[in-house]
Motif scaffolding. Structure first.
Motif, PDB file in Angstrom:
ATOM      1  N   ASP A   1      42.887-130.435 -61.181  1.00 51.59           N
ATOM      2  CA  ASP A   1      42.667-131.875 -61.099  1.00 51.59           C
ATOM      3  C   ASP A   1      42.612-132.450 -59.687  1.00 51.59           C
ATOM      4  N   PHE A   2      42.997-131.673 -58.682  1.00 50.14           N
ATOM      5  CA  PHE A   2      43.065-132.241 -57.337  1.00 50.14           C
ATOM      6  C   PHE A   2      42.399-131.363 -56.283  1.00 50.14           C
ATOM      7  N   PRO A   3      41.082-131.130 -56.439  1.00 50.22           N
ATOM      8  CA  PRO A   3      40.367-130.407 -55.386  1.00 50.22           C
ATOM      9  C   PRO A   3      40.296-131.300 -54.138  1.00 50.22           C
ATOM     10  N   PRO A   4      40.080-130.702 -52.970  1.00 55.89           N
ATOM     11  CA  PRO A   4      40.081-131.474 -51.714  1.00 55.89           C
ATOM     12  C   PRO A   4      39.129-132.676 -51.713  1.00 55.89           C
ATOM     13  N   GLU A   5      38.026-132.574 -52.425  1.00 57.09           N
ATOM     14  CA  GLU A   5      37.055-133.675 -52.392  1.00 57.09           C
ATOM     15  C   GLU A   5      37.520-134.907 -53.183  1.00 57.09           C
ATOM     16  N   ARG A   6      38.541-134.759 -54.021  1.00 56.27           N
ATOM     17  CA  ARG A   6      39.090-135.925 -54.741  1.00 56.27           C
ATOM     18  C   ARG A   6      40.104-136.598 -53.827  1.00 56.27           C
ATOM     19  N   ASP A   7      39.675-137.657 -53.172  1.00 54.98           N
ATOM     20  CA  ASP A   7      40.533-138.243 -52.150  1.00 54.98           C
ATOM     21  C   ASP A   7      40.615-139.765 -52.243  1.00 54.98           C
ATOM     22  N   SER A   8      40.423-140.322 -53.430  1.00 49.66           N
ATOM     23  CA  SER A   8      40.576-141.772 -53.550  1.00 49.66           C
ATOM     24  C   SER A   8      42.073-142.107 -53.490  1.00 49.66           C
TER      25      SER A   8
END
Length: 181
Positions: free
Chosen positions: A136-143
């Motif tokens: 659920d938290f790959p590096p590109e998920r950064d909101s």
């Protein structure tokens, strides 16, 4: 009063039925704030009576049909007020720690097995949290929302890591159980 706020949070993330909320609690919120199916349904009724949520209208209402709920502006305001309010940490109440204190008085028979069982449970929970983190938290998920959700998960990871280290140390300190005669 946190269960109603956990439900409001979940419904703001996604309008859901009581059954869907129960499933979502089991997969996410339940890792740090658990609730039974009955507790969730009871709180949904109270939240609806308070004017914080409403059941979404359905095209053709039918008996036994799932109600899907959404948060109303009053519910959003209640959640915002609650989230901004301060609260002191709760004192820890852990039956295992109390059992260890009792074992100091009456002897450690069976304590090692219980510590090993808890260690296995914490290792399994850590593995679950790590799998959620990877999925659920790959590096590109950064909101900002993702960062906050990830912080909650990382808190769980740190707690499990603490318990694994502490239980390992406790088992080392306890040593081997004496052989039965």
């Amino acid at each position: 009063m946190s269960l109603p706020h956990a439900i409001l949070t979940a419904l703001l993330e996604k309008p859901s039925s009581g059954l869907e909320l129960t499933r979502r609690f089991d997969k996410s919120i339940g890792y740090f704030w658990s609730a039974t199916h009955q507790q969730i349904y009871r709180e949904l009724g109270k939240l609806e009576q308070s004017g914080f949520i409403r059941a979404l209208p359905t095209a053709a209402p039918a008996r036994g049909q799932k109600k899907e709920y959404e948060v109303l502006p009053a519910g959003r305001a209640e959640l915002a007020q609650w989230a901004a309010a301060g609260q002191d940490p709760k004192p820890m109440r852990d039956p295992l720690l109390l059992r260890m204190r009792a074992a100091a008085v009456i002897g450690t028979g069976g304590l090692r097995g219980e510590l090993e069982r808890h260690l296995a449970l914490h290792r399994a929970q850590l593995a679950t949290y790590r799998a959620i983190e990877a999925k659920d938290f790959p590096p590109e998920r950064d909101s900002e929302q993702d960062r906050l959700r990830h912080l909650v998960l990382r808190g769980g990871i740190e707690l499990e890591t603490f318990w694994i280290g502490w239980l390992t140390d406790a088992l080392d300190t306890l040593g081997e159980e004496p052989a039965h005669r």
